[in-house]
Design a protein around this motif. Structure first.
Motif, mmCIF file in Angstrom:
data_model
loop_
_atom_site.group_PDB
_atom_site.id
_atom_site.type_symbol
_atom_site.label_atom_id
_atom_site.label_comp_id
_atom_site.label_asym_id
_atom_site.label_seq_id
_atom_site.Cartn_x
_atom_site.Cartn_y
_atom_site.Cartn_z
ATOM 1 N N SER A 57 84.498 25.718 52.335
ATOM 2 C CA SER A 57 85.429 24.717 51.820
ATOM 3 C C SER A 57 86.097 25.125 50.510
ATOM 4 O O SER A 57 87.084 24.518 50.106
ATOM 5 C CB SER A 57 84.722 23.376 51.630
ATOM 6 N N ARG A 58 85.581 26.155 49.857
ATOM 7 C CA ARG A 58 86.163 26.603 48.587
ATOM 8 C C ARG A 58 86.589 28.061 48.702
ATOM 9 O O ARG A 58 85.759 28.968 48.656
ATOM 10 C CB ARG A 58 85.156 26.465 47.461
ATOM 11 N N ASP A 63 92.931 25.099 49.369
ATOM 12 C CA ASP A 63 92.051 24.257 50.169
ATOM 13 C C ASP A 63 92.087 24.686 51.637
ATOM 14 O O ASP A 63 93.141 25.048 52.167
ATOM 15 C CB ASP A 63 92.507 22.801 50.030
#
Length: 69
Positions: A57-58, A63
């Motif tokens: 997710s990072r 994003d």
């Protein structure tokens, strides 16, 4: 388990990406990637159909939401 399921792996840390790729392969899946950026992941899904994805997710560029969609 996966029987040739195409799994996109998106992870910016090489060691983690390699571990995930090994797990997918051991389960019978076919690894697409790994991609270290959202840009690369979008390139891959634009040229290769995928059945599933494992997403960090990072990521360094932005994003991961566009890849998930």
């Amino acid at each position: 388990m996966f029987s040739e399921t195409k799994v996109l792996v998106v992870e910016d840390e090489s060691v983690i990406a390699e571990d995930i790729a090994d797990w997918v392969t051991a389960a019978g899946g076919k690894v697409i990637g790994p991609a270290q950026t959202v840009a690369r992941a979008l390139e891959l899904i634009g040229t290769t159909p995928v059945d599933a994805a494992i997403l960090d997710s990072r990521l360094p560029d932005r994003d991961v939401t566009p890849v998930a969609r």
